[in-house]
Design a protein around this motif. Structure first.
Motif, PDB file in Angstrom:
ATOM      1  N   GLY A 186       0.801  -1.210   0.000  1.00  0.00           N
ATOM      2  CA  GLY A 186       0.000   0.000   0.000  1.00  0.00           C
ATOM      3  C   GLY A 186       0.834   1.259   0.000  1.00  0.00           C
ATOM      4  O   GLY A 186       0.370   2.326   0.400  1.00  0.00           O
ATOM      5  N   THR A 187       2.074   1.168  -0.469  1.00  0.00           N
ATOM      6  CA  THR A 187       2.954   2.336  -0.562  1.00  0.00           C
ATOM      7  C   THR A 187       2.796   2.987  -1.931  1.00  0.00           C
ATOM      8  O   THR A 187       2.208   2.385  -2.841  1.00  0.00           O
ATOM      9  N   PRO A 188       3.323   4.186  -2.138  1.00  0.00           N
ATOM     10  CA  PRO A 188       3.214   4.816  -3.469  1.00  0.00           C
ATOM     11  C   PRO A 188       4.118   4.175  -4.513  1.00  0.00           C
ATOM     12  O   PRO A 188       4.017   4.498  -5.692  1.00  0.00           O
ATOM     13  N   TYR A 189       5.026   3.262  -4.083  1.00  0.00           N
ATOM     14  CA  TYR A 189       6.027   2.751  -5.009  1.00  0.00           C
ATOM     15  C   TYR A 189       6.046   1.225  -5.040  1.00  0.00           C
ATOM     16  O   TYR A 189       5.594   0.552  -4.113  1.00  0.00           O
ATOM     17  N   ASN A 190       6.616   0.697  -6.120  1.00  0.00           N
ATOM     18  CA  ASN A 190       7.038  -0.695  -6.184  1.00  0.00           C
ATOM     19  C   ASN A 190       8.560  -0.633  -6.210  1.00  0.00           C
ATOM     20  O   ASN A 190       9.157  -0.299  -7.236  1.00  0.00           O
ATOM     21  N   ARG A 191       9.183  -0.929  -5.078  1.00  0.00           N
ATOM     22  CA  ARG A 191      10.596  -0.617  -4.934  1.00  0.00           C
ATOM     23  C   ARG A 191      11.318  -1.667  -4.092  1.00  0.00           C
ATOM     24  O   ARG A 191      10.822  -2.111  -3.057  1.00  0.00           O
ATOM     25  N   LEU A 192      12.496  -2.052  -4.580  1.00  0.00           N
ATOM     26  CA  LEU A 192      13.398  -2.959  -3.873  1.00  0.00           C
ATOM     27  C   LEU A 192      14.594  -2.141  -3.395  1.00  0.00           C
ATOM     28  O   LEU A 192      15.268  -1.508  -4.208  1.00  0.00           O
ATOM     29  N   THR A 193      14.850  -2.153  -2.085  1.00  0.00           N
ATOM     30  CA  THR A 193      15.994  -1.437  -1.537  1.00  0.00           C
ATOM     31  C   THR A 193      17.032  -2.445  -1.057  1.00  0.00           C
ATOM     32  O   THR A 193      16.729  -3.317  -0.235  1.00  0.00           O
ATOM     33  N   LEU A 194      18.252  -2.327  -1.593  1.00  0.00           N
ATOM     34  CA  LEU A 194      19.334  -3.255  -1.301  1.00  0.00           C
ATOM     35  C   LEU A 194      20.392  -2.603  -0.425  1.00  0.00           C
ATOM     36  O   LEU A 194      20.455  -1.372  -0.296  1.00  0.00           O
ATOM     37  N   HIS A 195      21.263  -3.432   0.152  1.00  0.00           N
ATOM     38  CA  HIS A 195      22.440  -2.942   0.845  1.00  0.00           C
ATOM     39  C   HIS A 195      23.464  -2.557  -0.228  1.00  0.00           C
ATOM     40  O   HIS A 195      23.886  -3.395  -1.028  1.00  0.00           O
ATOM     41  N   ARG A 196      23.854  -1.313  -0.236  1.00  0.00           N
ATOM     42  CA  ARG A 196      24.737  -0.844  -1.305  1.00  0.00           C
ATOM     43  C   ARG A 196      26.066  -1.600  -1.338  1.00  0.00           C
ATOM     44  O   ARG A 196      26.646  -1.796  -2.416  1.00  0.00           O
ATOM     45  N   SER A 197      26.535  -2.042  -0.195  1.00  0.00           N
ATOM     46  CA  SER A 197      27.800  -2.776  -0.144  1.00  0.00           C
ATOM     47  C   SER A 197      27.740  -4.079  -0.935  1.00  0.00           C
ATOM     48  O   SER A 197      28.763  -4.563  -1.431  1.00  0.00           O
ATOM     49  N   ASP A 198      26.527  -4.656  -1.080  1.00  0.00           N
ATOM     50  CA  ASP A 198      26.384  -5.906  -1.838  1.00  0.00           C
ATOM     51  C   ASP A 198      26.653  -5.700  -3.325  1.00  0.00           C
ATOM     52  O   ASP A 198      26.970  -6.652  -4.048  1.00  0.00           O
ATOM     53  N   LEU A 199      26.511  -4.471  -3.809  1.00  0.00           N
ATOM     54  CA  LEU A 199      26.689  -4.214  -5.236  1.00  0.00           C
ATOM     55  C   LEU A 199      28.133  -4.408  -5.682  1.00  0.00           C
ATOM     56  O   LEU A 199      28.397  -4.608  -6.873  1.00  0.00           O
ATOM     57  N   ASP A 200      29.070  -4.363  -4.742  1.00  0.00           N
ATOM     58  CA  ASP A 200      30.481  -4.557  -5.085  1.00  0.00           C
ATOM     59  C   ASP A 200      30.874  -6.030  -5.132  1.00  0.00           C
ATOM     60  O   ASP A 200      32.007  -6.350  -5.504  1.00  0.00           O
ATOM     61  N   ARG A 201      29.970  -6.899  -4.775  1.00  0.00           N
ATOM     62  CA  ARG A 201      30.293  -8.333  -4.756  1.00  0.00           C
ATOM     63  C   ARG A 201      30.512  -8.841  -6.181  1.00  0.00           C
ATOM     64  O   ARG A 201      29.666  -8.648  -7.059  1.00  0.00           O
ATOM     65  N   PRO A 202      31.628  -9.529  -6.428  1.00  0.00           N
ATOM     66  CA  PRO A 202      31.882 -10.059  -7.775  1.00  0.00           C
ATOM     67  C   PRO A 202      30.963 -11.229  -8.097  1.00  0.00           C
ATOM     68  O   PRO A 202      30.496 -11.926  -7.198  1.00  0.00           O
ATOM     69  N   PHE A 203      30.709 -11.417  -9.375  1.00  0.00           N
ATOM     70  CA  PHE A 203      29.890 -12.534  -9.827  1.00  0.00           C
ATOM     71  C   PHE A 203      30.775 -13.742 -10.139  1.00  0.00           C
ATOM     72  O   PHE A 203      31.736 -13.631 -10.904  1.00  0.00           O
ATOM     73  N   VAL A 204      30.416 -14.867  -9.548  1.00  0.00           N
ATOM     74  CA  VAL A 204      31.156 -16.101  -9.844  1.00  0.00           C
ATOM     75  C   VAL A 204      30.855 -16.561 -11.265  1.00  0.00           C
ATOM     76  O   VAL A 204      31.592 -17.355 -11.852  1.00  0.00           O
TER      77      VAL A 204
END
Length: 342
Positions: A186-204
């Protein structure tokens, strides 16, 4: 009744395979959606058909939350289309998400807006070129797959910080168990909020050679698609993104497009349009999209398309549709109910 804008949407083969893996026959989905059985073999559908397929799957699976978590994990990566496959072989989670947002433009009707600030990264889902938001199931699957992308790519059980949905999504506990964080509805958005530090994780799963093949092809397809879009449509899209709680001006659009105010006005004039006309169209189309969502009241809709007071919105809407927002919403609901019973 105004006609809805139709898009050509490619259905990934993995969708039907995933549904079958969950024990649901594809012909049952087609029948539930009110579509011909041959739709299962059609690689391209329009927006209405696409939404109907997702709604049918939701109806057949029962609880929306259950359907989201089951299908998100059932999808086989190898069966994704190139636009998504490229993200699974990105260098890291940030690279994957940016590729997803970029190449999502090749696969309407949804669009992703990524914002990094402080310790958080917010990914908001928006709808392009249609007068209503997608079914809750499609919204949920889209956000779940973004987290699934990080989990599969990094090989780590990543969790989100917060998930927000504008509509009811079924059992909250099921979703919170999957996302690993609070889930609000029931919020105004459809939004996923992530931990920004996870974005630096390399992809195997990083595959430089595969990306060297896929990236130029996808970039060329995107450039060709964007060049085919009229200048007016591009400005309108920017306006829709900038409407909430304010009246975007020509400086806003010109800055985002890297143009001067004079150049923007001239190019609109070349297509027999003015900035005021484009802004009015953007507000009109977004008003219809928001009014199709019963969770938003009229006052909220007025705010979301940049009107300071509800009366101004009512006057504008009467000019657009010849009716009040409330009456238009009731008529739309009656029309949808009639379609379901026919």
């Amino acid at each position: 009744m105004k006609s809805h804008v139709s898009e050509r949407i490619k259905i990934p083969l993995g969708l039907w395979a995933g549904i079958r893996d969950l024990g649901i026959a594809t012909h049952e989905v087609a029948r539930k959606a009110g579509l011909p059985l041959s739709i299962v073999n059609e690689p391209i559908v329009n927006t209405a058909q696409y939404f109907a397929i997702w709604q049918a799957y939701s109806d057949l699976i029962g609880d929306t939350a259950k359907g989201i978590t089951l299908l998100a994990t059932a999808f086989e990566t190898a069966k994704y289309p190139p636009t998504v496959l490229a993200t699974y072989h990105a260098r890291d989670y940030r690279d994957a998400l940016n590729r997803m947002a970029r190449y999502k433009q090749l696969c309407p009707p949804e669009n992703l807006r990524i914002t990094e600030e402080g310790e958080l990264c917010a990914i908001e889902l928006e709808w392009l070129h249609n007068e209503q938001s997608g079914p809750p199931m499609l919204v949920g699957i889209t956000l779940a797959c973004l987290l699934e992308l990080g989990r599969r790519g990094t090989g780590q059980p990543l969790t989100a910080r917060l998930v927000e949905f504008s509509q009811a999504m079924g059992d909250t506990q099921t979703l919170e168990a999957y996302f690993g964080c609070p889930v609000r509805m029931g919020t105004p958005y459809n939004r996923l909020t992530l931990h920004r530090s996870d974005l630096d994780r390399p992809f195997v799963s990083y595959n430089e050679e595969l990306l060297e093949v896929l990236t130029p092809v996808l970039d060329q397809s995107l450039d060709e698609q964007q060049s085919s879009r009229s200048f007016t449509e591009t400005v309108k899209w920017i306006m829709k993104r900038s409407l909430t709680g304010g009246r975007p001006d020509i400086q806003t659009a010109a800055k985002e497009m890297g143009l001067s105010n004079r150049t923007l006005q001239r190019r609109l004039a070349d297509e027999n349009m003015s900035f005021k006309q484009v802004l009015t169209q953007a507000r009109h189309e977004q008003a219809l999209a928001y009014l199709a969502d019963p969770s938003l009241d009229i006052k909220e809709v007025a705010f979301l398309i940049g009107y300071e007071d509800q009366n101004s919105f009512y006057r504008a809407f009467r000019l657009w549709e010849g009716d009040t927002p409330s009456n238009w919403r009731v008529k739309q609901e009656l029309w949808r109910n009639r379609l379901v019973t026919e």
